[in-house]
Design a protein around this motif. Structure first.
Motif, PDB file in Angstrom:
ATOM      1  N   GLN A  74       0.817  -1.211   0.000  1.00 45.04           N
ATOM      2  CA  GLN A  74       0.000   0.000   0.000  1.00 45.04           C
ATOM      3  C   GLN A  74       0.849   1.260   0.000  1.00 45.04           C
ATOM      4  O   GLN A  74       0.399   2.321  -0.441  1.00 45.04           O
ATOM      5  CB  GLN A  74      -0.933  -0.008   1.214  1.00 45.04           C
ATOM      6  N   ASN A  75       2.088   1.154   0.508  1.00 48.20           N
ATOM      7  CA  ASN A  75       2.999   2.303   0.561  1.00 48.20           C
ATOM      8  C   ASN A  75       3.996   2.306  -0.591  1.00 48.20           C
ATOM      9  O   ASN A  75       5.055   2.936  -0.503  1.00 48.20           O
ATOM     10  CB  ASN A  75       3.768   2.303   1.888  1.00 48.20           C
ATOM     11  N   GLY A  76       3.676   1.595  -1.654  1.00 46.67           N
ATOM     12  CA  GLY A  76       4.593   1.550  -2.783  1.00 46.67           C
ATOM     13  C   GLY A  76       5.845   0.747  -2.499  1.00 46.67           C
ATOM     14  O   GLY A  76       6.875   0.951  -3.138  1.00 46.67           O
ATOM     15  N   GLY A  77       5.763  -0.171  -1.539  1.00 48.61           N
ATOM     16  CA  GLY A  77       6.890  -1.043  -1.211  1.00 48.61           C
ATOM     17  C   GLY A  77       7.809  -0.525  -0.129  1.00 48.61           C
ATOM     18  O   GLY A  77       8.767  -1.211   0.255  1.00 48.61           O
ATOM     19  N   ARG A  78       7.569   0.692   0.390  1.00 56.37           N
ATOM     20  CA  ARG A  78       8.468   1.257   1.411  1.00 56.37           C
ATOM     21  C   ARG A  78       8.440   0.404   2.677  1.00 56.37           C
ATOM     22  O   ARG A  78       7.377   0.104   3.214  1.00 56.37           O
ATOM     23  CB  ARG A  78       8.063   2.693   1.742  1.00 56.37           C
ATOM     24  N   VAL A  79       9.616   0.046   3.160  1.00 56.53           N
ATOM     25  CA  VAL A  79       9.743  -0.768   4.373  1.00 56.53           C
ATOM     26  C   VAL A  79       9.868   0.163   5.566  1.00 56.53           C
ATOM     27  O   VAL A  79      10.711   1.063   5.580  1.00 56.53           O
ATOM     28  CB  VAL A  79      10.974  -1.694   4.299  1.00 56.53           C
ATOM     29  N   LEU A 113      10.623 -11.627   7.236  1.00 58.68           N
ATOM     30  CA  LEU A 113      10.091 -10.273   7.261  1.00 58.68           C
ATOM     31  C   LEU A 113      10.104  -9.718   8.681  1.00 58.68           C
ATOM     32  O   LEU A 113      10.287 -10.458   9.655  1.00 58.68           O
ATOM     33  CB  LEU A 113       8.677 -10.266   6.694  1.00 58.68           C
ATOM     34  N   LEU A 114       9.885  -8.406   8.797  1.00 57.88           N
ATOM     35  CA  LEU A 114       9.946  -7.769  10.109  1.00 57.88           C
ATOM     36  C   LEU A 114       8.829  -8.233  11.034  1.00 57.88           C
ATOM     37  O   LEU A 114       8.914  -8.043  12.246  1.00 57.88           O
ATOM     38  CB  LEU A 114       9.902  -6.246   9.947  1.00 57.88           C
ATOM     39  N   ASN A 115       7.765  -8.840  10.473  1.00 58.56           N
ATOM     40  CA  ASN A 115       6.723  -9.438  11.320  1.00 58.56           C
ATOM     41  C   ASN A 115       6.959 -10.927  11.528  1.00 58.56           C
ATOM     42  O   ASN A 115       6.070 -11.646  11.995  1.00 58.56           O
ATOM     43  CB  ASN A 115       5.341  -9.204  10.709  1.00 58.56           C
ATOM     44  N   ASP A 116       8.159 -11.409  11.138  1.00 59.79           N
ATOM     45  CA  ASP A 116       8.631 -12.785  11.317  1.00 59.79           C
ATOM     46  C   ASP A 116       8.095 -13.781  10.287  1.00 59.79           C
ATOM     47  O   ASP A 116       8.396 -14.969  10.372  1.00 59.79           O
ATOM     48  CB  ASP A 116       8.326 -13.308  12.739  1.00 59.79           C
ATOM     49  N   ASP A 117       7.281 -13.353   9.321  1.00 64.05           N
ATOM     50  CA  ASP A 117       6.851 -14.253   8.257  1.00 64.05           C
ATOM     51  C   ASP A 117       8.037 -14.612   7.359  1.00 64.05           C
ATOM     52  O   ASP A 117       8.948 -13.808   7.156  1.00 64.05           O
ATOM     53  CB  ASP A 117       5.764 -13.600   7.390  1.00 64.05           C
ATOM     54  N   GLU A 118       8.000 -15.827   6.796  1.00 64.58           N
ATOM     55  CA  GLU A 118       9.005 -16.244   5.825  1.00 64.58           C
ATOM     56  C   GLU A 118       8.480 -15.948   4.421  1.00 64.58           C
ATOM     57  O   GLU A 118       7.319 -16.244   4.112  1.00 64.58           O
ATOM     58  CB  GLU A 118       9.295 -17.741   5.970  1.00 64.58           C
ATOM     59  N   ALA A 119       9.307 -15.367   3.568  1.00 67.13           N
ATOM     60  CA  ALA A 119       8.871 -14.988   2.231  1.00 67.13           C
ATOM     61  C   ALA A 119      10.090 -14.848   1.330  1.00 67.13           C
ATOM     62  O   ALA A 119      11.233 -15.112   1.728  1.00 67.13           O
ATOM     63  CB  ALA A 119       8.080 -13.681   2.292  1.00 67.13           C
ATOM     64  N   TYR A 120       9.841 -14.405   0.090  1.00 65.94           N
ATOM     65  CA  TYR A 120      10.892 -14.031  -0.858  1.00 65.94           C
ATOM     66  C   TYR A 120      10.640 -12.597  -1.280  1.00 65.94           C
ATOM     67  O   TYR A 120       9.486 -12.136  -1.317  1.00 65.94           O
ATOM     68  CB  TYR A 120      10.887 -14.951  -2.081  1.00 65.94           C
ATOM     69  N   HIS A 121      11.716 -11.865  -1.579  1.00 61.27           N
ATOM     70  CA  HIS A 121      11.529 -10.483  -1.999  1.00 61.27           C
ATOM     71  C   HIS A 121      12.669 -10.020  -2.880  1.00 61.27           C
ATOM     72  O   HIS A 121      13.740 -10.640  -2.946  1.00 61.27           O
ATOM     73  CB  HIS A 121      11.372  -9.558  -0.783  1.00 61.27           C
ATOM     74  N   ILE A 122      12.400  -8.918  -3.612  1.00 64.24           N
ATOM     75  CA  ILE A 122      13.461  -8.139  -4.241  1.00 64.24           C
ATOM     76  C   ILE A 122      13.490  -6.801  -3.513  1.00 64.24           C
ATOM     77  O   ILE A 122      12.446  -6.269  -3.120  1.00 64.24           O
ATOM     78  CB  ILE A 122      13.246  -7.952  -5.756  1.00 64.24           C
ATOM     79  N   VAL A 123      14.701  -6.262  -3.313  1.00 63.81           N
ATOM     80  CA  VAL A 123      14.880  -5.073  -2.487  1.00 63.81           C
ATOM     81  C   VAL A 123      15.532  -3.968  -3.307  1.00 63.81           C
ATOM     82  O   VAL A 123      16.514  -4.220  -4.024  1.00 63.81           O
ATOM     83  CB  VAL A 123      15.767  -5.376  -1.254  1.00 63.81           C
ATOM     84  N   ARG A 124      14.989  -2.767  -3.187  1.00 61.81           N
ATOM     85  CA  ARG A 124      15.664  -1.585  -3.729  1.00 61.81           C
ATOM     86  C   ARG A 124      16.248  -0.804  -2.568  1.00 61.81           C
ATOM     87  O   ARG A 124      15.530  -0.476  -1.617  1.00 61.81           O
ATOM     88  CB  ARG A 124      14.689  -0.707  -4.514  1.00 61.81           C
ATOM     89  N   LEU A 125      17.548  -0.518  -2.640  1.00 61.84           N
ATOM     90  CA  LEU A 125      18.187   0.312  -1.624  1.00 61.84           C
ATOM     91  C   LEU A 125      17.938   1.778  -1.982  1.00 61.84           C
ATOM     92  O   LEU A 125      18.410   2.263  -3.005  1.00 61.84           O
ATOM     93  CB  LEU A 125      19.687   0.025  -1.554  1.00 61.84           C
ATOM     94  N   ASP A 126      17.169   2.467  -1.151  1.00 71.27           N
ATOM     95  CA  ASP A 126      16.832   3.870  -1.414  1.00 71.27           C
ATOM     96  C   ASP A 126      17.859   4.828  -0.810  1.00 71.27           C
ATOM     97  O   ASP A 126      18.128   5.889  -1.372  1.00 71.27           O
ATOM     98  CB  ASP A 126      15.445   4.184  -0.851  1.00 71.27           C
ATOM     99  N   ASP A 157      22.031  -3.254  11.434  1.00 69.10           N
ATOM    100  CA  ASP A 157      22.400  -4.432  12.216  1.00 69.10           C
ATOM    101  C   ASP A 157      21.212  -5.068  12.920  1.00 69.10           C
ATOM    102  O   ASP A 157      21.316  -6.204  13.400  1.00 69.10           O
ATOM    103  CB  ASP A 157      23.462  -4.062  13.257  1.00 69.10           C
ATOM    104  N   ALA A 158      20.085  -4.356  13.006  1.00 69.45           N
ATOM    105  CA  ALA A 158      18.907  -4.905  13.679  1.00 69.45           C
ATOM    106  C   ALA A 158      17.976  -5.642  12.722  1.00 69.45           C
ATOM    107  O   ALA A 158      16.997  -6.239  13.155  1.00 69.45           O
ATOM    108  CB  ALA A 158      18.137  -3.781  14.377  1.00 69.45           C
ATOM    109  N   LEU A 159      18.283  -5.606  11.423  1.00 67.21           N
ATOM    110  CA  LEU A 159      17.368  -6.198  10.447  1.00 67.21           C
ATOM    111  C   LEU A 159      17.464  -7.715  10.371  1.00 67.21           C
ATOM    112  O   LEU A 159      16.525  -8.369   9.945  1.00 67.21           O
ATOM    113  CB  LEU A 159      17.645  -5.606   9.061  1.00 67.21           C
ATOM    114  N   GLY A 160      18.578  -8.275  10.765  1.00 73.44           N
ATOM    115  CA  GLY A 160      18.721  -9.718  10.700  1.00 73.44           C
ATOM    116  C   GLY A 160      19.545 -10.146   9.497  1.00 73.44           C
ATOM    117  O   GLY A 160      19.685  -9.415   8.509  1.00 73.44           O
TER     118      GLY A 160
END
Length: 464
Positions: A349-354, A393-406, A367-370
């Motif tokens: 909903q936020n355009g992918g912003r973490v 994920l930050l809510n502890d779910d297991e998933a796959y993702h692609i990440v853009r470093l902003d 260092d806190a991201l895991g």
């Protein structure tokens, strides 16, 4: 100035702080167990606010909660501050009762009270054990805390309204920051801003059939074998199943449920066990029992069994195709693709912003991201999009993702230039706390307050 430094330096811990309102609510509504006949109960009135009292035991309980949650040691000053917080809460509740624009409906009160009692029942291991532990029936426990809870809700609403009316200007932020001595500025850790597109691994057909077979066997054990649905839920339900460990969901509006779950719940008679059905939103098979119905509101218990060993092959292939589109088409935005293709609703909903799920902050401590995050992020430059990778994920779910470093910010001393958003939030928090304290001090001029335990008396009591 010392207060400003303390607020600032403690505010950059990843994960956010503890909500004062929630801590007070739990402290004041946690009933004390009944004591045996030979036990001597020692308590006293710590303060009187209007027609209400604050007991020493209430303050003790809040202090225990705060020392545990905030990882601090007990002190008399901490105890006196906790007493002040409870007195302020009573003041706000009394002021809210006088303010006709602040209201709480009987339904809202009953819903929150039922949820709270359900938590106590779950912790005690059943209603009977709770009643034995506290020496009262469930109805008596509810009645004991009904008006206390009403005051809590009213005070929270009034506090929220006052806090939201307080804002801060850029010049005030700068002035607040400049009060902090340069040698007291904290050194902030490495942070990153990220966006990602998430796909969840899908189970194999074989594991789906195994889960379907298991939920059918569970239902048969309940219907034909006399097993308890609650016991089956504790043994077989997925860890992320909604409700309590026994599968309980109370005061649920059918309109708030996903369509497939709501359809089964609406047509299942009270007391009966539904046929197994698949819930796509949770990727699992359910059975449910309706315990009570009142219009579109139901109480129910359910069991959720999810297929085992999902495979990430399809998720990785899907994300690879999405990445290829982004890399090879400059006119296709990452934000639009995230909204269209990401399966993590909150970030999509936020355009992918973490963001930090607790504080909502965009700047995440690396260092806190895991390890699953840091491995993916390490080789990226700002603007790069990673290959598909497995992630917790930050809510502890297991998933796959692609990440853009902003954005990547190295460890540094806090400054207005690089950390304005965080500094503004802390300055605003400090201003709101100060203004709220000034206002509650003014309320003491209108509402009767008698504090009956001083810090010296507290010291004497602890020596006995």
């Amino acid at each position: 100035m010392r207060h400003v430094c303390r607020v600032f330096s403690s505010s950059f811990r990843y994960g956010g702080g503890i909500l004062l309102g929630a801590a007070l609510l739990l402290a004041s509504l946690s009933p004390a167990p009944a004591h045996g006949q030979n036990a001597q109960v020692v308590d006293r009135i710590a303060a009187v606010v209007g027609d209400e009292i604050v007991l020493k035991s209430e303050v003790d309980q809040l202090v225990r909660r705060q020392t545990r949650q905030q990882n601090v040691s007990y002190s008399n000053s901490l105890w006196m501050e906790a007493l002040r917080q409870l007195v302020d809460q009573k003041l706000l509740a009394e002021q809210a009762r006088r303010d006709t624009t602040v209201t709480v409906s009987d339904q809202q009160l009953s819903d929150q009270l039922d949820r709270r009692i359900s938590q106590y029942v779950e912790r005690a291991g059943g209603e009977e054990r709770l009643e034995q532990a506290y020496g009262k029936s469930i109805l008596e426990i509810k009645e004991q805390f009904r008006e206390d809870l009403r005051g809590q809700i009213l005070s929270q609403q009034l506090r929220r309204r006052r806090m939201q009316s307080i804002d801060i200007t850029p010049s005030e932020v700068r002035q607040w920051f400049e009060q902090i001595p340069q040698d007291s500025l904290p050194r902030l850790p490495k942070t990153v801003r990220l966006s990602h597109i998430v796909r969840y691994p899908k189970p194999t057909e074989a594991s789906r059939q195994q889960a379907k077979s298991l939920i059918t066997s569970v239902r048969d054990s309940i219907v034909n074998g006399g097993a308890s649905l609650e016991a089956m839920a504790r043994q077989f339900s997925a860890p992320d199943a909604a409700g309590t460990a026994s599968g309980a969901l109370t005061d649920v509006n059918l309109n708030d449920l996903v369509p497939e779950f709501a359809a089964v719940a609406s047509r299942t008679p009270v007391g009966q066990i539904s046929q197994p059905f698949y819930n796509e939103s949770q990727n699992g098979f359910h059975i449910l029992r309706i315990d009570a119905k009142d219009g579109s509101t139901v109480d129910l218990h359910h069991v959720l069994i999810k297929p085992n060993a999902p495979t990430g092959k399809r998720a990785k292939e899907y994300l690879s195709a999405v990445r290829d589109t982004l890399v090879n088409n400059a006119d296709v935005s990452f934000e639009r693709m995230a909204r269209r293709h990401s399966e993590e609703d909150r970030t999509a909903q936020n355009g992918g912003r973490v963001t930090d799920p607790e504080s909502g902050a965009r700047d995440l401590v690396l260092d806190a991201l895991g390890p699953s995050w840091t491995r993916t992020i390490r080789p990226l430059e700002a603007g790069d999009i990673s290959e598909p990778s497995r992630v917790q994920l930050l809510n502890d779910d297991e998933a796959y993702h692609i990440v853009r470093l902003d954005r990547r910010v190295p460890a540094h001393r806090a400054s207005l230039e690089t950390d304005y958003a965080q500094i503004r939030q802390r300055a605003l928090q400090d201003k709101r706390s100060r203004k709220m304290r000034e206002w509650t001090d003014q309320l003491r001029e209108k509402i009767y307050v008698d504090v009956r335990i001083t810090e010296s008396e507290l010291t004497a009591m602890r020596r006995r």
